[in-house]
Write a protein that holds these residues in place. Sequence first.
Motif, PDB file in Angstrom:
ATOM      1  N   ALA A 231      43.126  52.591   0.291  1.00 32.82           N
ATOM      2  CA  ALA A 231      44.118  53.662   0.398  1.00 32.82           C
ATOM      3  C   ALA A 231      43.808  54.579   1.575  1.00 32.82           C
ATOM      4  O   ALA A 231      44.727  55.099   2.229  1.00 32.82           O
ATOM      5  N   VAL A 232      42.532  54.788   1.862  1.00 37.74           N
ATOM      6  CA  VAL A 232      42.149  55.576   3.041  1.00 37.74           C
ATOM      7  C   VAL A 232      42.630  54.884   4.312  1.00 37.74           C
ATOM      8  O   VAL A 232      43.178  55.525   5.221  1.00 37.74           O
ATOM      9  N   ALA A 233      42.437  53.574   4.381  1.00 38.81           N
ATOM     10  CA  ALA A 233      42.902  52.815   5.543  1.00 38.81           C
ATOM     11  C   ALA A 233      44.416  52.930   5.701  1.00 38.81           C
ATOM     12  O   ALA A 233      44.934  53.075   6.816  1.00 38.81           O
ATOM     13  N   GLN A 234      45.137  52.900   4.587  1.00 34.32           N
ATOM     14  CA  GLN A 234      46.591  53.027   4.640  1.00 34.32           C
ATOM     15  C   GLN A 234      47.005  54.420   5.091  1.00 34.32           C
ATOM     16  O   GLN A 234      47.983  54.578   5.835  1.00 34.32           O
ATOM     17  N   ALA A 235      46.266  55.437   4.664  1.00 32.99           N
ATOM     18  CA  ALA A 235      46.567  56.806   5.101  1.00 32.99           C
ATOM     19  C   ALA A 235      46.324  56.956   6.598  1.00 32.99           C
ATOM     20  O   ALA A 235      47.083  57.635   7.294  1.00 32.99           O
ATOM     21  N   CYS A 236      45.279  56.308   7.103  1.00 34.22           N
ATOM     22  CA  CYS A 236      45.023  56.332   8.548  1.00 34.22           C
ATOM     23  C   CYS A 236      46.177  55.674   9.299  1.00 34.22           C
ATOM     24  O   CYS A 236      46.629  56.173  10.335  1.00 34.22           O
ATOM     25  N   ALA A 237      46.663  54.564   8.776  1.00 33.09           N
ATOM     26  CA  ALA A 237      47.765  53.849   9.420  1.00 33.09           C
ATOM     27  C   ALA A 237      49.054  54.659   9.391  1.00 33.09           C
ATOM     28  O   ALA A 237      49.919  54.492  10.261  1.00 33.09           O
TER      29      ALA A 237
END
Length: 280
Positions: A231-237
Motif C-alpha cells: 500500500a505504501v508503494a501504491q501511495a508513492c505511485a
Amino acid sequence: MVKNTKASVALIVQACRHIEQAETAPTLEQLAASANLSPWYFHRLFKEVVGVTPKQYATRHQTQRFHASLNSESTVTEAIYNAGFGSSSRAYDKSRDRLAMTPSDYRKAAEGLTIRYAIASCFLGWVIVAVTDRGICAIEFGDNPESLPALVQARFSKAHLREGGAELSSLIESVISFIEVPGSAIELPLDIQGTAFQERVWNALRSVPPGSKVSYTDIACQIGSPKAVRAVAQACAANKLAVIVPCHRVVRSDGQLSGYRWGVERKRLLLQHESELLEE
C-alpha cells in the motif's frame, strides 16, 4: 495493536464529533477523559480507528472550516477565529501546507474547477506546474512540453485546464529552484487530496532529507503500518507532486532503484544530484 470493538469505535466516533463541534481543538487529555480512557490508550485507539492522530484530525477539520468560512464570512479575520485557530498566523501556518482539495472535488475528478498551468525546462527535462485557486495540485515531468497538459488533464479529467500567464512565473521559478536545490525552504500552498493513508505516507516522505534513501518497508514502519508495504508503494505511485513529495527517495530493500512515475532514469538523476549537492 489496540483491540477494536463496536463500543470502542463508538467512543472514537463520539470524540470526532466533539472535535468537530468544539470552537477550539480539545486537548488529548480532555478527549481521553470524556471517553474514560487513559491519554496513551485513547491516542492509540483513535489512530487505529481513524488512521490519523487526534491532533491531525483536529487540524484537518479546522483547516476545512477555515476554507469554508472564507466563502461566507465578511472578513478573513472572522473566518480565522470562527475556524478556531486563534490567530491569523496559526491559520495560515496550518492551512498553507495542507493537502487541501476537498474529497468531493477529488471524487468528481475536479469537475467545474479551473486549473491553470505553466511549463518550463529543468535539468530533468520539462516540468508542468498546475494550480487551482487553493494551490499547487500537480507537478509532472515529461520529455516534451506538448505532452504535459494531457498528463494533468488525465489526473483531473473534468476540470477546465488552461495555460496561465505571467502570474505563474514566480511560482514555477520557485518550483524549479526547489528541484535544483531540494534542501531549500519552500513556502508554497499545496492543493491535493488523498486518503488518510496516502497522506500519512506523503507526510512521511517529506521528512526524508535530500540525499537520503529509504525503503518501502521503512516508510510502512514509520507510519505505524509495517505490513502495508504494498500500500505504501501504491501511495508513492499516486503522488501528484514530483520532488515536493519526494517519492524518488524510496528504493527497494536491497537498495536497487524501483519504479518511478516519471521514469527510473529521472529517479537516478535526482538521487545523484542530491548526493552531489551534499558533497559540495
